[in-house]
Design an enzyme around this catalytic site. Sequence first.
Site, short mmCIF file in Angstrom:
data_model
loop_
_atom_site.label_atom_id
_atom_site.label_comp_id
_atom_site.label_asym_id
_atom_site.label_seq_id
_atom_site.Cartn_x
_atom_site.Cartn_y
_atom_site.Cartn_z
N HIS A 148 0.82 -1.22 0.00
CA HIS A 148 0.00 0.00 0.00
C HIS A 148 0.85 1.26 0.00
O HIS A 148 2.06 1.21 0.14
CB HIS A 148 -0.99 0.00 1.16
CG HIS A 148 -0.39 -0.01 2.53
ND1 HIS A 148 0.38 1.01 3.04
CD2 HIS A 148 -0.47 -0.93 3.51
CE1 HIS A 148 0.73 0.73 4.28
NE2 HIS A 148 0.24 -0.47 4.58
N CYS A 177 2.59 -4.93 6.63
CA CYS A 177 2.43 -4.66 5.21
C CYS A 177 3.73 -4.16 4.59
O CYS A 177 4.73 -3.96 5.27
CB CYS A 177 1.33 -3.61 5.01
SG CYS A 177 -0.31 -4.18 5.51
#
Length: 170
Positions: free
Chosen positions: A123, A145
Amino acid sequence: MWLGRIFLMLAVVLGLSACGGSKFRTYDGPEVTSIQVHKSARKMYLLHNDEVLQTYDIALGRVPEGHKQFEGDGKTPEGTYWIDRRNPRSEFHLSIGISYPNEADRAYASSMGKPPGGDIFIHGHTGTKNPRTGKKNRGDWTEGCIAVKDREMEEIYAMVRNGTIIHILP
């Protein structure tokens, strides 16, 4: 006088439209056949077979060493997964999902009596304020992430398709 105002307004409108406003880009180059993440180097590579198409600097989970084992451990998984979903309304600009946890990840976490975690994504929002904390993101800051700059995420989102293999290496 009025001619000057019209010219000025036209210049403003053209200037704003040149900024581009959409985070959704198009891509018509070679297919991205795999992604490689090299955690220790903080690099991510998009590949077409053996050819590197793009290289990105990345941020990882706040505990960057080691394989993600449990929910909340702050680690980024290691192993082979695939891109399994897309989120155009991500609170982190744009995101593409990684298929963690796999069967082995779930089995290990279960044997330890803990949940394996999930919602692992590539992301945006490296170097900007974290929408959850309001603090500037520096270094490794995610909950597991892989983060890149927003403009890079727009490029990745356009280039990578669901089903693309991702190898996350130590």
